[in-house]
Design a protein around this motif. Structure first.
Motif, PDB file in Angstrom:
ATOM      1  N   ILE A 156      -6.504   8.355   9.251  1.00 17.29           N
ATOM      2  CA  ILE A 156      -7.299   9.673   9.137  1.00 17.29           C
ATOM      3  C   ILE A 156      -7.141  10.499  10.547  1.00 17.29           C
ATOM      4  CG2 ILE A 156      -9.667  10.663   9.051  1.00 17.29           C
ATOM      5  CD1 ILE A 156     -10.399   8.029   7.347  1.00 17.29           C
ATOM      6  N   GLU A 157      -6.706  11.701  10.426  1.00 15.57           N
ATOM      7  CA  GLU A 157      -6.245  12.663  11.723  1.00 15.57           C
ATOM      8  C   GLU A 157      -7.691  13.297  12.081  1.00 15.57           C
ATOM      9  OE1 GLU A 157      -3.243  15.362  10.427  1.00 15.57           O
ATOM     10  OE2 GLU A 157      -1.888  13.695  10.084  1.00 15.57           O
ATOM     11  N   GLU A 158      -8.519  13.563  11.356  1.00 15.60           N
ATOM     12  CA  GLU A 158      -9.726  14.138  12.038  1.00 15.60           C
ATOM     13  C   GLU A 158     -10.713  13.278  12.751  1.00 15.60           C
ATOM     14  OE1 GLU A 158      -8.333  14.469   8.805  1.00 15.60           O
ATOM     15  OE2 GLU A 158      -8.078  16.823   8.528  1.00 15.60           O
ATOM     16  N   SER A 159     -11.584  13.861  13.375  1.00 15.57           N
ATOM     17  CA  SER A 159     -12.269  13.068  14.146  1.00 15.57           C
ATOM     18  C   SER A 159     -13.523  12.854  13.569  1.00 15.57           C
ATOM     19  CB  SER A 159     -12.421  13.132  15.647  1.00 15.57           C
ATOM     20  OG  SER A 159     -12.858  14.663  15.764  1.00 15.57           O
ATOM     21  N   ASN A 160     -13.894  13.952  12.803  1.00 14.35           N
ATOM     22  CA  ASN A 160     -15.329  14.035  12.179  1.00 14.35           C
ATOM     23  C   ASN A 160     -15.527  13.736  10.647  1.00 14.35           C
ATOM     24  OD1 ASN A 160     -13.703  16.141  11.555  1.00 14.35           O
ATOM     25  ND2 ASN A 160     -15.513  17.732  11.441  1.00 14.35           N
ATOM     26  N   TRP A 161     -14.692  12.474  10.657  1.00 16.66           N
ATOM     27  CA  TRP A 161     -14.944  12.306   8.965  1.00 16.66           C
ATOM     28  C   TRP A 161     -16.263  11.498   8.879  1.00 16.66           C
ATOM     29  CZ3 TRP A 161     -14.178   6.803   7.960  1.00 16.66           C
ATOM     30  CH2 TRP A 161     -13.779   6.092   8.879  1.00 16.66           C
ATOM     31  N   THR A 162     -16.508  11.447   7.507  1.00 20.09           N
ATOM     32  CA  THR A 162     -17.869  10.814   7.395  1.00 20.09           C
ATOM     33  C   THR A 162     -17.750   9.501   6.641  1.00 20.09           C
ATOM     34  OG1 THR A 162     -18.310  12.195   5.469  1.00 20.09           O
ATOM     35  CG2 THR A 162     -19.314  12.837   7.623  1.00 20.09           C
ATOM     36  N   ASN A 163     -16.875   9.411   5.541  1.00 22.28           N
ATOM     37  CA  ASN A 163     -16.443   8.333   4.963  1.00 22.28           C
ATOM     38  C   ASN A 163     -15.088   8.064   4.220  1.00 22.28           C
ATOM     39  OD1 ASN A 163     -16.892   9.475   2.231  1.00 22.28           O
ATOM     40  ND2 ASN A 163     -18.963   9.618   2.724  1.00 22.28           N
ATOM     41  N   ALA A 164     -14.656   7.121   3.966  1.00 20.21           N
ATOM     42  CA  ALA A 164     -13.124   7.141   3.560  1.00 20.21           C
ATOM     43  C   ALA A 164     -13.256   6.093   2.403  1.00 20.21           C
ATOM     44  CB  ALA A 164     -12.423   6.635   4.661  1.00 20.21           C
ATOM     45  N   LYS A 165     -12.516   6.209   1.427  1.00 18.36           N
ATOM     46  CA  LYS A 165     -12.113   5.268   0.247  1.00 18.36           C
ATOM     47  C   LYS A 165     -10.779   5.033  -0.162  1.00 18.36           C
ATOM     48  CE  LYS A 165     -12.570   7.284  -3.786  1.00 18.36           C
ATOM     49  NZ  LYS A 165     -12.914   7.738  -5.236  1.00 18.36           N
ATOM     50  N   LEU A 166     -10.373   3.821  -0.549  1.00 18.06           N
ATOM     51  CA  LEU A 166      -9.068   3.566  -0.831  1.00 18.06           C
ATOM     52  C   LEU A 166      -9.214   2.621  -2.091  1.00 18.06           C
ATOM     53  CD1 LEU A 166      -6.087   3.387   0.544  1.00 18.06           C
ATOM     54  CD2 LEU A 166      -6.431   1.005   0.951  1.00 18.06           C
ATOM     55  N   ASP A 167      -8.627   3.608  -3.050  1.00 13.47           N
ATOM     56  CA  ASP A 167      -8.575   2.928  -4.646  1.00 13.47           C
ATOM     57  C   ASP A 167      -7.428   2.049  -4.682  1.00 13.47           C
ATOM     58  OD1 ASP A 167     -10.754   4.265  -5.668  1.00 13.47           O
ATOM     59  OD2 ASP A 167      -9.677   6.076  -5.371  1.00 13.47           O
ATOM     60  N   ILE A 168      -7.449   0.767  -4.912  1.00 11.29           N
ATOM     61  CA  ILE A 168      -6.492  -0.106  -5.165  1.00 11.29           C
ATOM     62  C   ILE A 168      -6.155  -0.788  -6.335  1.00 11.29           C
ATOM     63  CG2 ILE A 168      -5.905  -2.600  -4.359  1.00 11.29           C
ATOM     64  CD1 ILE A 168      -8.069  -1.807  -1.842  1.00 11.29           C
ATOM     65  N   GLU A 169      -4.805  -0.994  -6.847  1.00  8.04           N
ATOM     66  CA  GLU A 169      -4.549  -1.668  -8.158  1.00  8.04           C
ATOM     67  C   GLU A 169      -3.569  -2.860  -7.677  1.00  8.04           C
ATOM     68  OE1 GLU A 169      -2.538   0.767 -10.792  1.00  8.04           O
ATOM     69  OE2 GLU A 169      -4.242   2.111 -11.086  1.00  8.04           O
ATOM     70  N   VAL A 170      -3.800  -3.938  -8.240  1.00 13.76           N
ATOM     71  CA  VAL A 170      -2.891  -5.151  -8.214  1.00 13.76           C
ATOM     72  C   VAL A 170      -2.561  -5.416  -9.690  1.00 13.76           C
ATOM     73  CG1 VAL A 170      -2.678  -7.420  -7.152  1.00 13.76           C
ATOM     74  CG2 VAL A 170      -4.192  -5.768  -5.930  1.00 13.76           C
ATOM     75  N   VAL A 171      -1.400  -5.483  -9.925  1.00 14.94           N
ATOM     76  CA  VAL A 171      -0.965  -5.741 -11.400  1.00 14.94           C
ATOM     77  C   VAL A 171       0.275  -6.797 -11.627  1.00 14.94           C
ATOM     78  CG1 VAL A 171      -1.866  -3.612 -12.118  1.00 14.94           C
ATOM     79  CG2 VAL A 171       0.402  -3.634 -11.524  1.00 14.94           C
TER      80      VAL A 171
END
Length: 112
Positions: A18-33
């Motif tokens: 994440i390049e911005e310093s003022n982010w408030t939350n992040a999410k990673l959507d993952i698939e394992v198949v």
């Protein structure tokens, strides 16, 4: 790696991407198949805007970490999952939700 080390590595990888310093939350959507094939996309919030997370900026090792996490958490047939959502806050707090998606499973089975 332990599960805690995997979680920490995933969180650090997301945070570093994440390049911005003022982010408030992040999410990673993952698939394992299939036989451990891993895919993921993500986003994060800055002010009231959702920004796509550049997964190219996340270390390539994340695929191995996610495979290992899947292997550990599903060992012995327990906690069956093929999708997960990893949520991260700037202070390092995180949560992960493991999900079984039957439709995804059926699609993979049809292709095999």
């Amino acid at each position: 790696m332990t599960v805690d080390e995997i979680y920490s590595s995933i969180g650090q990888g997301i945070s570093n991407a994440i390049e911005e310093s003022n982010w408030t939350n992040a999410k990673l959507d993952i698939e394992v198949v299939g036989n451990g094939v891993v895919g993921y996309t993500g986003d994060y919030r800055v002010d009231n805007t959702t920004v796509n997370l550049s997964v190219r900026k996340i270390p390539r090792d994340i695929r191995n970490w996610l495979k290992e996490l899947h292997s550990i958490t599903t060992e012995g047939g327990k906690n069956k999952w093929n999708r997960a959502i990893f949520r991260l806050e700037p202070d390092g707090k995180f949560s992960i939700e493991f999900i079984w998606d039957q439709q995804l499973h059926d699609q993979v089975e049809e292709l095999n």
